[in-house]
Design a protein around this motif. Structure first.
Motif, PDB file in Angstrom:
ATOM      1  N   GLU A  70       0.858  -1.173   0.000  1.00 49.48           N
ATOM      2  CA  GLU A  70       0.000   0.000   0.000  1.00 49.48           C
ATOM      3  C   GLU A  70       0.895   1.224   0.000  1.00 49.48           C
ATOM      4  OE1 GLU A  70      -4.051  -0.913   2.433  1.00 49.48           O
ATOM      5  OE2 GLU A  70      -2.294  -0.406   3.629  1.00 49.48           O
ATOM      6  N   ILE A  71       0.397   2.268  -0.633  1.00 56.79           N
ATOM      7  CA  ILE A  71       1.127   3.529  -0.598  1.00 56.79           C
ATOM      8  C   ILE A  71       0.336   4.558   0.191  1.00 56.79           C
ATOM      9  CG2 ILE A  71       2.381   3.152  -2.745  1.00 56.79           C
ATOM     10  CD1 ILE A  71       0.361   5.225  -3.980  1.00 56.79           C
ATOM     11  N   GLU A  72       1.064   5.520   0.681  1.00 57.49           N
ATOM     12  CA  GLU A  72       0.492   6.670   1.370  1.00 57.49           C
ATOM     13  C   GLU A  72       0.847   7.881   0.516  1.00 57.49           C
ATOM     14  OE1 GLU A  72       1.143   7.390   5.782  1.00 57.49           O
ATOM     15  OE2 GLU A  72       2.554   8.783   4.870  1.00 57.49           O
ATOM     16  N   VAL A  73      -0.158   8.641   0.128  1.00 53.98           N
ATOM     17  CA  VAL A  73       0.090   9.872  -0.623  1.00 53.98           C
ATOM     18  C   VAL A  73      -0.236  11.043   0.300  1.00 53.98           C
ATOM     19  CG1 VAL A  73      -0.437  11.252  -2.670  1.00 53.98           C
ATOM     20  CG2 VAL A  73      -0.519   8.744  -2.801  1.00 53.98           C
ATOM     21  N   ARG A  74       0.791  11.781   0.657  1.00 60.02           N
ATOM     22  CA  ARG A  74       0.612  12.967   1.500  1.00 60.02           C
ATOM     23  C   ARG A  74       0.445  14.170   0.577  1.00 60.02           C
ATOM     24  NH1 ARG A  74       5.349  11.950   6.046  1.00 60.02           N
ATOM     25  NH2 ARG A  74       4.661   9.841   6.599  1.00 60.02           N
ATOM     26  N   THR A  75      -0.643  14.896   0.789  1.00 60.36           N
ATOM     27  CA  THR A  75      -0.969  16.035  -0.061  1.00 60.36           C
ATOM     28  C   THR A  75      -0.783  17.331   0.719  1.00 60.36           C
ATOM     29  OG1 THR A  75      -2.542  14.709  -1.334  1.00 60.36           O
ATOM     30  CG2 THR A  75      -2.808  17.103  -1.439  1.00 60.36           C
ATOM     31  N   TYR A  76      -0.104  18.272   0.065  1.00 56.44           N
ATOM     32  CA  TYR A  76       0.181  19.582   0.648  1.00 56.44           C
ATOM     33  C   TYR A  76      -0.353  20.650  -0.294  1.00 56.44           C
ATOM     34  CZ  TYR A  76       3.565  16.795   3.260  1.00 56.44           C
ATOM     35  OH  TYR A  76       4.154  15.845   4.047  1.00 56.44           O
ATOM     36  N   ALA A  77      -0.897  21.713   0.268  1.00 52.18           N
ATOM     37  CA  ALA A  77      -1.392  22.824  -0.541  1.00 52.18           C
ATOM     38  C   ALA A  77      -0.490  24.032  -0.337  1.00 52.18           C
ATOM     39  CB  ALA A  77      -2.822  23.176  -0.160  1.00 52.18           C
ATOM     40  N   GLY A  78      -0.184  24.709  -1.436  1.00 50.16           N
ATOM     41  CA  GLY A  78       0.666  25.882  -1.390  1.00 50.16           C
ATOM     42  C   GLY A  78      -0.134  27.155  -1.290  1.00 50.16           C
ATOM     43  N   SER A  79       0.566  28.244  -1.190  1.00 44.91           N
ATOM     44  CA  SER A  79      -0.074  29.555  -1.079  1.00 44.91           C
ATOM     45  C   SER A  79      -0.995  29.799  -2.262  1.00 44.91           C
ATOM     46  CB  SER A  79       0.979  30.654  -1.023  1.00 44.91           C
ATOM     47  OG  SER A  79       1.798  30.485   0.103  1.00 44.91           O
ATOM     48  N   PRO A  80      -2.216  30.203  -1.986  1.00 43.81           N
ATOM     49  CA  PRO A  80      -3.148  30.434  -3.087  1.00 43.81           C
ATOM     50  C   PRO A  80      -2.895  31.746  -3.811  1.00 43.81           C
ATOM     51  CG  PRO A  80      -4.208  30.912  -1.003  1.00 43.81           C
ATOM     52  CD  PRO A  80      -2.834  30.382  -0.686  1.00 43.81           C
ATOM     53  N   GLY A  81      -3.144  31.722  -5.106  1.00 45.45           N
ATOM     54  CA  GLY A  81      -3.179  32.937  -5.897  1.00 45.45           C
ATOM     55  C   GLY A  81      -4.622  33.400  -5.988  1.00 45.45           C
ATOM     56  N   ARG A  82      -4.913  34.239  -6.954  1.00 50.66           N
ATOM     57  CA  ARG A  82      -6.296  34.719  -7.105  1.00 50.66           C
ATOM     58  C   ARG A  82      -7.220  33.588  -7.527  1.00 50.66           C
ATOM     59  NH1 ARG A  82     -10.085  36.658 -10.469  1.00 50.66           N
ATOM     60  NH2 ARG A  82      -8.954  36.301 -12.398  1.00 50.66           N
ATOM     61  N   THR A  83      -6.793  32.782  -8.512  1.00 51.52           N
ATOM     62  CA  THR A  83      -7.655  31.720  -9.041  1.00 51.52           C
ATOM     63  C   THR A  83      -7.016  30.340  -8.978  1.00 51.52           C
ATOM     64  OG1 THR A  83      -6.811  31.973 -11.300  1.00 51.52           O
ATOM     65  CG2 THR A  83      -8.715  33.338 -10.680  1.00 51.52           C
ATOM     66  N   SER A  84      -5.794  30.237  -8.495  1.00 50.68           N
ATOM     67  CA  SER A  84      -5.102  28.953  -8.552  1.00 50.68           C
ATOM     68  C   SER A  84      -4.292  28.703  -7.282  1.00 50.68           C
ATOM     69  CB  SER A  84      -4.157  28.919  -9.761  1.00 50.68           C
ATOM     70  OG  SER A  84      -3.094  29.832  -9.583  1.00 50.68           O
ATOM     71  N   PHE A  85      -3.859  27.469  -7.158  1.00 52.15           N
ATOM     72  CA  PHE A  85      -2.930  27.112  -6.088  1.00 52.15           C
ATOM     73  C   PHE A  85      -2.157  25.871  -6.494  1.00 52.15           C
ATOM     74  CE2 PHE A  85      -6.920  25.084  -5.056  1.00 52.15           C
ATOM     75  CZ  PHE A  85      -6.578  23.823  -4.601  1.00 52.15           C
ATOM     76  N   GLU A  86      -1.038  25.673  -5.825  1.00 55.47           N
ATOM     77  CA  GLU A  86      -0.159  24.543  -6.097  1.00 55.47           C
ATOM     78  C   GLU A  86      -0.491  23.417  -5.132  1.00 55.47           C
ATOM     79  OE1 GLU A  86       2.988  22.804  -8.286  1.00 55.47           O
ATOM     80  OE2 GLU A  86       2.157  24.795  -8.568  1.00 55.47           O
ATOM     81  N   ILE A  87      -0.509  22.202  -5.636  1.00 52.32           N
ATOM     82  CA  ILE A  87      -0.650  21.005  -4.813  1.00 52.32           C
ATOM     83  C   ILE A  87       0.642  20.223  -4.972  1.00 52.32           C
ATOM     84  CG2 ILE A  87      -1.864  18.817  -4.510  1.00 52.32           C
ATOM     85  CD1 ILE A  87      -4.351  20.200  -5.701  1.00 52.32           C
ATOM     86  N   LEU A  88       1.295  19.920  -3.863  1.00 48.65           N
ATOM     87  CA  LEU A  88       2.475  19.074  -3.878  1.00 48.65           C
ATOM     88  C   LEU A  88       2.149  17.795  -3.134  1.00 48.65           C
ATOM     89  CD1 LEU A  88       5.351  21.632  -3.323  1.00 48.65           C
ATOM     90  CD2 LEU A  88       4.607  20.574  -5.440  1.00 48.65           C
ATOM     91  N   GLN A  89       2.723  16.675  -3.592  1.00 45.62           N
ATOM     92  CA  GLN A  89       2.407  15.386  -2.998  1.00 45.62           C
ATOM     93  C   GLN A  89       3.658  14.523  -2.883  1.00 45.62           C
ATOM     94  OE1 GLN A  89      -0.700  15.061  -6.078  1.00 45.62           O
ATOM     95  NE2 GLN A  89      -2.029  14.309  -4.446  1.00 45.62           N
ATOM     96  N   GLU A  90       3.664  13.683  -1.866  1.00 47.43           N
ATOM     97  CA  GLU A  90       4.738  12.713  -1.661  1.00 47.43           C
ATOM     98  C   GLU A  90       4.125  11.324  -1.628  1.00 47.43           C
ATOM     99  OE1 GLU A  90       7.782  15.311   1.092  1.00 47.43           O
ATOM    100  OE2 GLU A  90       6.419  13.884   2.065  1.00 47.43           O
ATOM    101  N   ILE A  91       4.770  10.392  -2.306  1.00 45.13           N
ATOM    102  CA  ILE A  91       4.337   8.997  -2.284  1.00 45.13           C
ATOM    103  C   ILE A  91       5.326   8.215  -1.440  1.00 45.13           C
ATOM    104  CG2 ILE A  91       3.993   6.909  -3.663  1.00 45.13           C
ATOM    105  CD1 ILE A  91       3.119   8.699  -5.999  1.00 45.13           C
ATOM    106  N   ARG A  92       4.797   7.498  -0.456  1.00 47.34           N
ATOM    107  CA  ARG A  92       5.590   6.640   0.425  1.00 47.34           C
ATOM    108  C   ARG A  92       4.886   5.291   0.532  1.00 47.34           C
ATOM    109  NH1 ARG A  92       8.320  10.337   4.398  1.00 47.34           N
ATOM    110  NH2 ARG A  92       7.884  12.428   3.654  1.00 47.34           N
TER     111      ARG A  92
END
Length: 131
Positions: A70-92
Motif C-alpha cells: 500500500e502507498i500513502e500519498v501525503r498532499t500539501y497545498a501551497g499559497s493560493p493565488g487569485r484563481t489557482s494554487f499549487e498542490i504538492l504530494q509525496e508517495i511513500r
C-alpha cells in the motif's frame, strides 16, 4: 506548504510494467486519486458549478515501487493565488513511511463550469489552505 490530506491506496498487480515495478504513468493516477479524495474531504460539492482544472502536472521518481503493498500519498497545498494554487504530494509505502518514493503535484485553477473561465478561489478554500 500545508499538509492537508493523506490517502492510502493499495498497489495493484496490474500497476506493474515489464521491468517489474510500478509503471511511471500509474504514479500520476495515484496522485490524481489522492487529489480527488482530498477534494471530496473538503466538500467540493458545496461550491456547485465550480471545478479545478490541472494546468501543470509533474512527478519525480526517487525509488521504484513494487507490488504488493500500500502507498500513502501525503498532499500539501501551497499559497493560493487569485484563481489557482499549487498542490504538492509525496508517495511513500505504508511499510516504509520514512522513504519518499516519488514527489509530484499539480497547479490547479478554479474554474466556473458554466463559462469555462477561471474564477476566484472561494473563501472557504482559501481559508483552508492558509489556516
Amino acid at each position: 506548504m500545508k499538509h492537508v490530506y493523506t490517502s492510502i491506496i493499495p498497489m495493484r498487480w496490474g500497476d506493474m510494467d515489464a521491468m517489474g515495478h510500478v509503471n511511471n504513468t500509474v504514479y500520476f493516477r495515484y496522485l490524481e486519486q489522492a487529489r480527488i479524495e482530498w477534494y471530496a474531504f473538503i466538500g467540493r460539492e458545496k461550491n456547485a458549478g465550480m471545478e479545478t482544472v490541472v494546468v501543470n502536472a509533474h512527478c519525480s521518481f526517487m525509488v521504484a515501487l513494487t507490488y504488493p503493498g500500500e502507498i500513502e500519498v501525503r498532499t500539501y497545498a501551497g499559497s493560493p493565488g487569485r484563481t489557482s494554487f499549487e498542490i504538492l504530494q509525496e508517495i511513500r509505502r505504508t511499510d516504509d513511511p520514512d522513504t519518499v518514493y516519488a514527489r509530484g503535484g499539480a497547479r490547479v485553477v478554479w474554474v466556473d463550469r458554466s463559462t469555462g473561465k477561471s474564477s476566484p478561489l472561494p473563501d472557504t478554500v482559501r481559508e483552508m489552505i492558509t489556516a
